[in-house]
Design an enzyme around this catalytic site. Structure first.
Site, mmCIF file in Angstrom:
data_model
loop_
_atom_site.group_PDB
_atom_site.id
_atom_site.type_symbol
_atom_site.label_atom_id
_atom_site.label_comp_id
_atom_site.label_asym_id
_atom_site.label_seq_id
_atom_site.Cartn_x
_atom_site.Cartn_y
_atom_site.Cartn_z
ATOM 1 N N GLN A 4 8.141 -8.945 7.941
ATOM 2 C CA GLN A 4 9.328 -8.380 7.306
ATOM 3 C C GLN A 4 9.801 -7.092 7.984
ATOM 4 O OE1 GLN A 4 7.132 -7.946 3.408
ATOM 5 N NE2 GLN A 4 8.419 -6.153 3.181
ATOM 6 N N GLN A 48 15.553 -7.821 -3.387
ATOM 7 C CA GLN A 48 14.292 -8.548 -3.183
ATOM 8 C C GLN A 48 13.880 -9.269 -4.472
ATOM 9 O OE1 GLN A 48 10.652 -7.011 -1.044
ATOM 10 N NE2 GLN A 48 10.045 -6.436 -3.097
ATOM 11 N N GLY A 73 0.821 -1.213 0.000
ATOM 12 C CA GLY A 73 0.000 0.000 0.000
ATOM 13 C C GLY A 73 0.847 1.251 0.000
ATOM 14 N N HIS A 93 4.513 2.192 -8.011
ATOM 15 C CA HIS A 93 3.606 1.038 -7.972
ATOM 16 C C HIS A 93 2.730 1.005 -9.224
ATOM 17 C CE1 HIS A 93 4.117 1.584 -3.469
ATOM 18 N NE2 HIS A 93 4.402 0.301 -3.620
ATOM 19 N N GLY A 104 9.376 -4.385 -8.454
ATOM 20 C CA GLY A 104 10.193 -3.260 -8.899
ATOM 21 C C GLY A 104 11.684 -3.477 -8.652
ATOM 22 N N LEU A 143 0.505 3.687 -2.032
ATOM 23 C CA LEU A 143 0.892 3.574 -3.438
ATOM 24 C C LEU A 143 1.316 4.912 -4.034
ATOM 25 C CD1 LEU A 143 -1.951 1.157 -4.638
ATOM 26 C CD2 LEU A 143 0.316 0.578 -3.754
ATOM 27 N N HIS A 144 2.303 4.826 -4.930
ATOM 28 C CA HIS A 144 2.796 6.000 -5.665
ATOM 29 C C HIS A 144 2.973 5.591 -7.129
ATOM 30 C CE1 HIS A 144 6.579 3.849 -5.341
ATOM 31 N NE2 HIS A 144 6.465 3.843 -4.030
ATOM 32 N N SER A 165 9.328 5.965 -3.425
ATOM 33 C CA SER A 165 9.219 5.009 -2.331
ATOM 34 C C SER A 165 8.108 5.470 -1.401
ATOM 35 C CB SER A 165 10.545 4.960 -1.552
ATOM 36 O OG SER A 165 10.350 4.338 -0.299
ATOM 37 N N LYS A 193 13.570 -1.191 -7.788
ATOM 38 C CA LYS A 193 13.950 -0.358 -6.642
ATOM 39 C C LYS A 193 14.438 -1.265 -5.507
ATOM 40 C CE LYS A 193 13.624 2.887 -3.390
ATOM 41 N NZ LYS A 193 12.835 2.331 -2.323
HETATM 42 O O1 PAF Z 1 8.148 -4.658 -1.927
HETATM 43 C C1 PAF Z 1 7.203 -4.699 -1.121
HETATM 44 O O2 PAF Z 1 6.366 -3.811 -1.050
HETATM 45 C C2 PAF Z 1 7.071 -5.897 -0.193
HETATM 46 O O3 PAF Z 1 8.326 -6.349 0.228
HETATM 47 C C3 PAF Z 1 6.248 -7.052 -0.790
HETATM 48 C C4 PAF Z 1 6.914 -7.638 -2.019
HETATM 49 C C5 PAF Z 1 4.845 -6.546 -1.158
HETATM 50 C C6 PAF Z 1 6.091 -8.174 0.243
HETATM 51 O O4 PAF Z 1 5.446 -7.735 1.383
#
Ligand code: PAF
Length: 293
Positions: free
Chosen positions: A67, A159, A37, A43, A153, A39-40, A191, A155
């Protein structure tokens, strides 16, 4: 399935799977864009990338507790469901999946997906358990939504690499698409956490991509990696982008380090420069290749 909203919503794994199963039964390809969420436009570029490759786009919004470290911003992480849903609707998303915490982590659950060596350096070193939380939630989302493809992404370059590896290693049958970083006019990578920056901090934040570009240009021009990184570190600190968590050059494919001497052409092409810095209370990350396509 839907609340009073222009966009259909699913709040349970049964509801989201009912929708994706029906689409796939009609031969439609389903894309998933996992988000937390806030969002920008970054996203929304992931939604657009998904739209280009799939018939249906599902975006998930879930602020994943596993996380976040104990001293991180889970409680204060920006949450704005109404604004997010409006953005998703105008970006052409077909369905928003907003699972409750119990849907993702029901009582009695105890399994975690622990990534390997790719998760050791960079953010993995600074944020213990972070990538285990990411892999666990992404594996759950893949199991619940069963997308044909998923978009992440660049960014969060580490990940993306870890999720590609996990998907391959666990044979998850989801095509992983990486999408380029979207930047503000001054180069700052978009971000959700940028909204924490005060106006004076926001002015300083644009120095991060500027300094990364300078370091990358010097290394690509033949300056020894360790010399260029040391100068870059000083530049970051002088700009107020401190403490510097890391400023490192690594191979883009396996995230192993590159030599400290001047690099050969092939090494330059393989390299990616990564940085994480603190600006006040906000942690900024960014990464760039040494050569532009
Ligand atoms: O990049 C993110 O926003 C998060 O790490 C993700 C991939 C949605 C997992 O929670």
């Amino acid at each position: 399935m839907s609340d009073h909203n222009p966009l259909p919503l699913a709040r349970s794994k049964a509801a989201v799977r009912e929708a994706t199963k029906a689409w796939q039964a009609q031969g439609q390809r389903v894309a998933l864009v996992p988000t937390m969420g806030a969002l920008h436009d970054g996203h929304l570029s992931l939604i657009a990338a998904a739209r280009r490759r799939a018939d249906r786009v599902v975006a998930s919004i879930f602020v994943n507790p596993t996380q976040f470290g104990p001293n991180e911003d889970f409680a204060s992480y920006p949450r704005d469901e109404a604004a997010d849903l409006a953005k998703l609707a105008s970006a052409g998303c077909d369905l928003a999946y907003l699972p409750a915490a119990e849907e993702m982590y029901p009582a009695g659950e105890q399994t975690r997906v622990v990534p390997g060596a790719l998760a050791e350096p960079l953010d993995g070193a600074s944020r213990p358990g972070f990538f285990t939380g990411v892999c666990t939630v992404v594996a759950k989302l893949f199991g619940q939504v069963r997308p044909d493809l998923a978009v992440f992404g660049e960014k969060d370059f580490q990940q993306l690499a870890i999720i590609r590896r996990m998907t391959e290693d666990l044979a998850l049958a989801v095509e992983i698409i990486g999408a380029p970083i979207i930047r503000e006019a001054d180069g700052l990578a978009m971000s959700s956490r940028n909204r924490y920056l005060t106006p004076p901090e926001r002015r300083i934040a644009g120095r991060l991509p500027e300094i990364l570009n300078k370091v990358a240009t010097r290394i690509a021009g033949g300056v020894a990696t360790d010399t260029a990184l040391l100068q870059g570190l000083g530049d970051l600190e002088d700009a107020g982008l401190a403490p510097v968590d890391y400023l490192e050059l690594r191979r883009a494919d396996d995230l192993t380090p590159l030599p400290s001497r001047p690099l050969r052409r092939q090494e330059i092409e393989q390299a990616r420069l990564f940085a994480a810095v603190m600006l006040g209370r906000t942690r900024l990350i960014d990464n760039i290749p040494l050569t532009r396509a």
